[in-house]
Design a protein around this motif. Structure first.
Motif, PDB file in Angstrom:
ATOM      1  N   UNK A 201       0.832  -1.198   0.000  1.00  0.00           N
ATOM      2  CA  UNK A 201       0.000   0.000   0.000  1.00  0.00           C
ATOM      3  C   UNK A 201       0.876   1.261   0.000  1.00  0.00           C
ATOM      4  N   UNK A 202       1.927   1.258   0.808  1.00  0.00           N
ATOM      5  CA  UNK A 202       2.813   2.424   0.860  1.00  0.00           C
ATOM      6  C   UNK A 202       3.489   2.658  -0.485  1.00  0.00           C
ATOM      7  N   UNK A 203       3.922   1.579  -1.137  1.00  0.00           N
ATOM      8  CA  UNK A 203       4.555   1.722  -2.446  1.00  0.00           C
ATOM      9  C   UNK A 203       3.562   2.252  -3.466  1.00  0.00           C
ATOM     10  N   UNK A 204       2.335   1.766  -3.399  1.00  0.00           N
ATOM     11  CA  UNK A 204       1.288   2.214  -4.307  1.00  0.00           C
ATOM     12  C   UNK A 204       1.051   3.717  -4.144  1.00  0.00           C
ATOM     13  N   UNK A 205       0.998   4.166  -2.896  1.00  0.00           N
ATOM     14  CA  UNK A 205       0.782   5.595  -2.636  1.00  0.00           C
ATOM     15  C   UNK A 205       1.976   6.423  -3.118  1.00  0.00           C
ATOM     16  N   UNK A 206       3.185   5.943  -2.842  1.00  0.00           N
ATOM     17  CA  UNK A 206       4.382   6.680  -3.246  1.00  0.00           C
ATOM     18  C   UNK A 206       4.452   6.838  -4.761  1.00  0.00           C
ATOM     19  N   UNK A 207       4.049   5.805  -5.483  1.00  0.00           N
ATOM     20  CA  UNK A 207       4.063   5.875  -6.951  1.00  0.00           C
ATOM     21  C   UNK A 207       3.130   6.962  -7.472  1.00  0.00           C
ATOM     22  N   UNK A 208       2.153   7.342  -6.646  1.00  0.00           N
ATOM     23  CA  UNK A 208       1.201   8.385  -7.038  1.00  0.00           C
ATOM     24  C   UNK A 208       1.463   9.697  -6.305  1.00  0.00           C
ATOM     25  N   UNK A 209       2.642   9.820  -5.696  1.00  0.00           N
ATOM     26  CA  UNK A 209       3.017  11.060  -5.036  1.00  0.00           C
ATOM     27  C   UNK A 209       2.213  11.362  -3.788  1.00  0.00           C
ATOM     28  N   UNK A 210       1.756  10.302  -3.093  1.00  0.00           N
ATOM     29  CA  UNK A 210       0.909  10.505  -1.913  1.00  0.00           C
ATOM     30  C   UNK A 210       1.510   9.754  -0.729  1.00  0.00           C
ATOM     31  N   UNK A 211       1.309  10.296   0.460  1.00  0.00           N
ATOM     32  CA  UNK A 211       1.805   9.659   1.668  1.00  0.00           C
ATOM     33  C   UNK A 211       0.712   9.639   2.728  1.00  0.00           C
ATOM     34  N   UNK A 212       0.498   8.494   3.331  1.00  0.00           N
ATOM     35  CA  UNK A 212      -0.467   8.388   4.435  1.00  0.00           C
ATOM     36  C   UNK A 212       0.175   8.998   5.678  1.00  0.00           C
ATOM     37  N   UNK A 213      -0.341  10.117   6.130  1.00  0.00           N
ATOM     38  CA  UNK A 213       0.264  10.820   7.259  1.00  0.00           C
ATOM     39  C   UNK A 213      -0.231  10.300   8.601  1.00  0.00           C
ATOM     40  N   UNK A 214      -1.508  10.083   8.715  1.00  0.00           N
ATOM     41  CA  UNK A 214      -2.090   9.592   9.974  1.00  0.00           C
ATOM     42  C   UNK A 214      -2.503   8.138   9.789  1.00  0.00           C
ATOM     43  N   UNK A 215      -1.871   7.248  10.530  1.00  0.00           N
ATOM     44  CA  UNK A 215      -2.120   5.814  10.344  1.00  0.00           C
ATOM     45  C   UNK A 215      -2.494   5.167  11.673  1.00  0.00           C
ATOM     46  N   UNK A 216      -3.619   4.468  11.667  1.00  0.00           N
ATOM     47  CA  UNK A 216      -4.061   3.667  12.813  1.00  0.00           C
ATOM     48  C   UNK A 216      -3.692   2.231  12.468  1.00  0.00           C
ATOM     49  N   UNK A 263      -7.808  10.448  -9.712  1.00  0.00           N
ATOM     50  CA  UNK A 263      -6.581  11.055 -10.232  1.00  0.00           C
ATOM     51  C   UNK A 263      -5.334  10.227  -9.928  1.00  0.00           C
ATOM     52  N   UNK A 264      -5.502   8.925  -9.729  1.00  0.00           N
ATOM     53  CA  UNK A 264      -4.353   8.090  -9.395  1.00  0.00           C
ATOM     54  C   UNK A 264      -4.539   6.683  -9.957  1.00  0.00           C
ATOM     55  N   UNK A 265      -3.414   6.032 -10.246  1.00  0.00           N
ATOM     56  CA  UNK A 265      -3.422   4.631 -10.680  1.00  0.00           C
ATOM     57  C   UNK A 265      -3.150   3.769  -9.449  1.00  0.00           C
ATOM     58  N   UNK A 266      -4.211   3.472  -8.718  1.00  0.00           N
ATOM     59  CA  UNK A 266      -4.064   2.680  -7.501  1.00  0.00           C
ATOM     60  C   UNK A 266      -4.297   1.201  -7.834  1.00  0.00           C
ATOM     61  N   UNK A 267      -3.231   0.418  -7.808  1.00  0.00           N
ATOM     62  CA  UNK A 267      -3.326  -0.993  -8.152  1.00  0.00           C
ATOM     63  C   UNK A 267      -2.524  -1.837  -7.170  1.00  0.00           C
ATOM     64  N   UNK A 268      -3.000  -3.034  -6.960  1.00  0.00           N
ATOM     65  CA  UNK A 268      -2.233  -3.979  -6.142  1.00  0.00           C
ATOM     66  C   UNK A 268      -1.913  -5.196  -6.998  1.00  0.00           C
ATOM     67  N   UNK A 269      -0.845  -5.878  -6.615  1.00  0.00           N
ATOM     68  CA  UNK A 269      -0.390  -7.053  -7.348  1.00  0.00           C
ATOM     69  C   UNK A 269      -0.368  -8.263  -6.423  1.00  0.00           C
ATOM     70  N   UNK A 270      -0.587  -9.441  -6.994  1.00  0.00           N
ATOM     71  CA  UNK A 270      -0.448 -10.690  -6.266  1.00  0.00           C
ATOM     72  C   UNK A 270       0.664 -11.492  -6.934  1.00  0.00           C
ATOM     73  N   UNK A 271       1.614 -11.950  -6.118  1.00  0.00           N
ATOM     74  CA  UNK A 271       2.763 -12.692  -6.631  1.00  0.00           C
ATOM     75  C   UNK A 271       2.825 -14.088  -6.003  1.00  0.00           C
ATOM     76  N   UNK A 272       3.403 -15.004  -6.770  1.00  0.00           N
ATOM     77  CA  UNK A 272       3.843 -16.291  -6.239  1.00  0.00           C
ATOM     78  C   UNK A 272       5.354 -16.204  -6.113  1.00  0.00           C
ATOM     79  N   UNK A 273       5.860 -16.396  -4.901  1.00  0.00           N
ATOM     80  CA  UNK A 273       7.288 -16.274  -4.643  1.00  0.00           C
ATOM     81  C   UNK A 273       7.831 -17.608  -4.168  1.00  0.00           C
ATOM     82  N   UNK A 274       8.982 -18.027  -4.735  1.00  0.00           N
ATOM     83  CA  UNK A 274       9.557 -19.339  -4.380  1.00  0.00           C
ATOM     84  C   UNK A 274      11.067 -19.309  -4.594  1.00  0.00           C
TER      85      UNK A 274
END
Length: 316
Positions: A201-216, A263-274
């Motif tokens: 999620x943080x990487x996704x936001x950074x790619x769009x020039x955004x930062x979550x400032x207040x996080x619970x 105004x943003x390309x918000x996408x998530x990816x699913x990977x298989x890692x081995x």
């Protein structure tokens, strides 16, 4: 004292003669005789008395026989249990799970379609997941982070849009869409940093020039929507989860709504890692192929297929 001596001793008592015991054990009579003499020397008491051609245990020898027989039985039971466990583990596909929402739905359907298949899931932090993969304790990982830089072989099986989830009581709930700038001072509900979901999620936001400032922060990814429903903050959620709302069960609490971020390309990816070069057995390969096809169905339909739809895809 050696284990083989105990086995020789038990056979001698049960057969009654050195000759018969040696034939049962497939050793020479002299080898057996020497082993019994060494055992008696180590113990410091006689194990046998001879009556005619047969050997009978002394009173002390009989007591020793009872204890030795129990030890051998327990060792044989332990060996059998370990063999069965090793066989079960060999037939079990072990997975480290980081992309929880995708994994829960995909693996629940897999277990329903192939009930005889054995799959062991381990929910782990980033550090633990990498350790489990490197040590061979799991066959692969389902994650939302590209682990290529960590030396793993990574395959992306799904890319999908993310939407914003807010409570119906939230000030933005009446909108159909929002911009990132409108979220500047919002409180975000997010998983703690040691998990892949937070990193993605943080990487996704950074790619769009955004930062979550207040996080619970939470430790349970599945609790994110519950906290949003109580209007304690907002969060990002995959499109496929929202698409499940029209199915027989509700994927999300009724107290929440989703909004598109325009105004943003918000996408998530699913990977298989081995591990690189890892050769998979048939059960593991079958599950990997299933996950690829299940992910392809999500990309095509924009929601996670129900059990009946999954059954249709795989002709089950």
């Amino acid at each position: 004292m050696e284990l083989i001596q105990l086995k020789y001793f038990l056979a001698t008592v049960e057969e009654g003669t050195m000759l018969q015991a040696s034939e049962t054990l497939h050793v020479s009579q002299s080898t057996l005789s020497m082993a019994m003499k060494r055992l008696e020397a180590e113990l410091g008491f006689a194990l046998f008395q001879r009556l005619g051609r047969r050997l009978y245990p002394t009173d002390t020898g009989m007591q020793f026989y009872s204890g030795a027989a129990q030890i051998i039985r327990e060792l044989e039971d332990l060996e059998q249990q370990c063999r069965e466990r090793a066989k079960a583990r060999k037939d079990t596909v072990a997975i480290a799970v980081e992309a929880v929402d995708f994994s829960v739905e995909a693996l629940t359907r897999y277990n329903s379609l192939w009930p005889d298949a054995s799959v062991r899931q381990v929910r782990a932090t980033r550090k633990m997941t990498q350790h489990l993969l490197q040590s061979g304790q799991v066959d692969f990982c389902i994650t939302s982070v590209d682990d290529t830089d960590a030396g793993f072989c990574v395959e992306r099986i799904l890319t999908e849009p993310m939407e914003l989830l807010v409570s119906r009581e939230h000030r933005l709930a009446a909108k159909d869409s929002v911009s990132l700038s409108e979220l500047e001072n919002e409180t975000f509900i997010a998983i703690t940093p040691e998990y892949a979901h937070r990193l993605s999620v943080e990487r996704m936001c950074e790619e769009n020039g955004f930062q979550m400032k207040n996080v619970y922060e939470l430790h349970d990814e599945e609790a994110l929507t519950v906290m949003v429903s109580k209007n304690l903050g907002i969060t990002f959620i995959p499109e496929s989860i929202m698409g499940m709302q029209g199915q027989m069960f509700a994927a999300l609490p009724p107290q929440v709504v989703s909004l598109q971020v325009t105004d943003a390309e918000l996408k998530r990816h699913i990977y298989l890692s081995m591990l690189p070069g890892k050769q998979h057995d048939e059960p593991t390969q079958h599950l990997l192929d299933y996950l690829r096809r299940y992910a392809a169905a999500i990309a095509e339909n924009h929601y996670m297929p129900s059990l009946d739809e999954t059954r249709s895809i795989f002709n089950r």
